[in-house]
Design a protein around this motif. Structure first.
Motif, PDB file in Angstrom:
ATOM      1  N   MET A   1       0.744  -1.156   0.044  1.00 15.63           N
ATOM      2  CA  MET A   1       0.103  -0.056   0.210  1.00 15.63           C
ATOM      3  C   MET A   1       0.879   1.104  -0.246  1.00 15.63           C
ATOM      4  N   LEU A   2       1.926   1.209   0.650  1.00 14.58           N
ATOM      5  CA  LEU A   2       2.719   2.277   0.773  1.00 14.58           C
ATOM      6  C   LEU A   2       3.508   2.596  -0.487  1.00 14.58           C
ATOM      7  N   ALA A   3       3.758   1.535  -1.282  1.00  8.20           N
ATOM      8  CA  ALA A   3       4.241   1.779  -2.601  1.00  8.20           C
ATOM      9  C   ALA A   3       3.348   2.452  -3.637  1.00  8.20           C
ATOM     10  N   ALA A   4       2.048   2.060  -3.555  1.00  9.50           N
ATOM     11  CA  ALA A   4       0.940   2.711  -4.077  1.00  9.50           C
ATOM     12  C   ALA A   4       1.095   4.170  -3.750  1.00  9.50           C
ATOM     13  N   ILE A  23      -5.911  10.699  -1.899  1.00 10.09           N
ATOM     14  CA  ILE A  23      -5.137   9.423  -2.015  1.00 10.09           C
ATOM     15  C   ILE A  23      -5.808   8.087  -1.948  1.00 10.09           C
ATOM     16  N   TRP A  24      -6.812   8.145  -1.362  1.00 13.54           N
ATOM     17  CA  TRP A  24      -7.852   6.996  -1.104  1.00 13.54           C
ATOM     18  C   TRP A  24      -8.481   6.682  -2.383  1.00 13.54           C
ATOM     19  N   TYR A  25      -9.214   7.933  -2.841  1.00 13.59           N
ATOM     20  CA  TYR A  25      -9.537   7.589  -4.319  1.00 13.59           C
ATOM     21  C   TYR A  25      -8.848   7.193  -5.420  1.00 13.59           C
ATOM     22  N   GLU A  37     -15.394   1.857   3.483  1.00 14.56           N
ATOM     23  CA  GLU A  37     -14.968   2.701   4.667  1.00 14.56           C
ATOM     24  C   GLU A  37     -13.663   1.978   5.258  1.00 14.56           C
ATOM     25  N   ARG A  38     -13.670   0.732   5.545  1.00 12.36           N
ATOM     26  CA  ARG A  38     -12.494  -0.136   6.271  1.00 12.36           C
ATOM     27  C   ARG A  38     -11.341   0.328   5.594  1.00 12.36           C
ATOM     28  N   THR A  39     -11.276   0.315   4.483  1.00 11.75           N
ATOM     29  CA  THR A  39     -10.105   0.693   3.608  1.00 11.75           C
ATOM     30  C   THR A  39      -9.369   2.050   3.750  1.00 11.75           C
TER      31      THR A  39
END
Length: 273
Positions: A1-4, A23-25, A37-39
């Motif tokens: 996830m950090l790489a993304a 960032i999430w979107y 929402e959990r992600t």
């Protein structure tokens, strides 16, 4: 996830800092996360640890949870003189002076205001956010600005979510400002345009959507909802840039910038206090 996340921050380096929801979107659009929402909560946790550890720069992510007012102070007369020079370097005129219409950008989401302000700054276009949509004093202030600027029109560009609240906020904003302007600026034409989010943009950029809340009974032409932060930051910047540039007289702006430069040089040539 950090790489993304690092990939996303690199891609939108020109629009930093981003909000965590942006960032999430972006991660959803890239297929790194699913829209739950959990992600989002997990992303908040991971980014907190990454910032603490130094892997993600504190300057890359916008955090508006703290409001503060700090007193102005100097480290002595020399510090004050340096502040005067810095003020002179930042000297600027009203870059909307002489234009037929005064432009303002209103955004429902406070977190992306600094990002938008960086886009609008070269034209001297202010950005207003959040509570202004529901504040009567904020709406009346817009009418008063229209009255005092010497412009033929006030053009308000709006960025709001594609959902019942976003559309109704836009409608109420236009109705209230028109009503105040009828009294405070009767000779100034009022123009309103929703730049984002639209159904066409949702389809074009394949934005993630959510169902309309079953409890929301307000009229709404859509079948799903999308937040403004779902738009890629570079796309949002381009929408704003194009909307402003096509409404500006480049020759008038060039003359203002020339006068601004001459006056700034004159200020810098004067001996410090």
């Amino acid at each position: 996830m950090l790489a993304a996340v690092e990939l996303i921050l690199g891609r939108y380096a020109a629009q930093l800092p981003l909000t965590i929801r942006q960032i999430w979107y972006a991660a959803i659009a890239e297929g790194f996360l699913i829209r739950q929402e959990r992600t989002y909560k997990r992303l908040v946790e991971i980014l907190g640890m990454a910032r603490r550890s130094g892997r993600i720069s504190w300057l890359a992510i916008r955090d508006d949870t703290q409001a503060a007012v700090e007193p102005l102070a100097y480290d002595g007369p020399d510090g004050f003189r340096r502040a005067l020079v810095e003020a002179a370097l930042g000297y600027r005129l009203d870059r909307q002076a002489g234009q037929a219409a005064r432009i303002e950008l209103w955004c429902e989401t406070p977190g992306i205001v600094p990002q938008l302000a960086a886009v609008t700054d070269p034209w001297g276009v202010p950005v207003y956010a959040g509570t202004g949509f529901t504040s009567l004093s904020g709406k009346r202030a817009a009418a008063l600005r229209a009255a005092s600027g010497g412009h033929e029109a006030l053009c308000i560009l709006v960025i709001s979510d594609w959902d019942p609240s976003g559309l109704h906020l836009f409608t109420a904003l236009a109705e209230d400002i028109r009503a105040f302007a009828a009294l405070d600026a009767p000779d100034v034409r009022m123009e309103f345009e929703r730049l984002a989010v639209t159904e066409e943009q949702i389809a074009e950029f394949r934005l993630p959507t959510s169902p309309v809340k079953a409890t929301d009974r307000r009229s709404f032409p859509g079948t799903s909802t999308t937040q403004a932060e779902a738009l890629p930051p570079d796309v949002l910047a381009s929408l704003v840039r194009d909307a402003i540039s096509r409404r500006r007289d480049a020759a008038v702006l060039a003359e203002v910038l020339e006068r601004e430069d001459v006056q700034r040089r004159a200020l810098l040539e004067r001996p410090p206090v």
